[in-house]
Design a protein around this motif. Structure first.
Motif: not given
Length: 223
Positions: A150-151, A174-175
């Protein structure tokens, strides 16, 4: 300008990349995986395919090829480096880019053309584009699902290092990430194949914008 294309055993997009380099008016140079020599090239492309049969996991063995030693020095020294599909996987295995490419969410090989938005044109491989420009590029992969902590995802977004983004996510990335760059912005990895749309006979030459970007980058550096 001389652009090297790395040839790994199992690569199947090296010829396409070499042809696309010719199409933009640069000099294509074959870089053999077993030779630790970049032959004085000005930029490097790691093409798609199935290097070393994707044994262990995609890119895991190619990362230890002899050509990778000078290539890593070239990339860390600011040399324009592009990894496409399997080349992107190799760059993550070599830790030149963060994250990993996991199996597609569908658990199936995906092969189709998808719309991809250019998020940031401030890299050697996106400078010929404008922010928000949409390119229609083919994807062909089984492990194209970009994943990172996540970071790391937050850092990539905050620093503007998501260079290409899917408008139709084919793999669960992701994203909707289709391509990223390193902190120095000279190394770019992307899953879609710009070299496969490099001639009107192929139905489109939209992919040449990605490759022509490095010519503009080189020209800007000279001036």
């Amino acid at each position: 300008m001389k652009i090297g294309v790395v040839i790994f055993p199992g690569a199947n997009c090296d010829a396409d990349a070499l042809y696309a380099v010719e199409r933009i008016g640069a000099e294509p140079v074959e870089l053999w995986h077993a030779e630790p020599d970049l032959k004085g090239v000005d930029a490097v492309i790691l093409p798609g395919g199935f290097s070393y049969g994707d044994y262990l996991r995609p890119g895991a063995i190619a990362r230890f090829s002899k050509v990778m030693r000078p290539l890593e020095e070239f990339a860390r020294g600011g040399g324009p480096t592009l990894g496409v599909c399997n080349g992107f996987q190799v760059l993550t295995e070599a830790r030149l880019l963060p994250g990993a490419l996991l199996q597609n969410m569908s658990l199936r090989f995906v092969c189709r053309t998808v719309p991809v938005r250019v998020e940031h044109p401030d890299t050697p491989w996106s400078g010929a584009c404008v922010p928000g420009e949409i390119l229609h590029l083919p994807v062909a992969h089984n492990e194209g699902n970009y994943f990172a902590a996540e970071e790391t995802i937050a850092q990539l977004e905050d620093e503007g290092r998501v260079i290409f983004r899917y408008l139709e996510n084919p793999n669960g990335s992701r994203n909707d990430i289709a391509g990223i760059c390193n902190a120095e912005r000279n190394v770019v990895g992307m899953m879609p194949h710009p070299e496969r749309v490099s001639d009107p006979l192929l139905g489109s030459e939209e992919g040449l914008k990605v490759l022509r970007s490095v010519l503009e980058f080189a020209g800007a550096k000279v001036h």
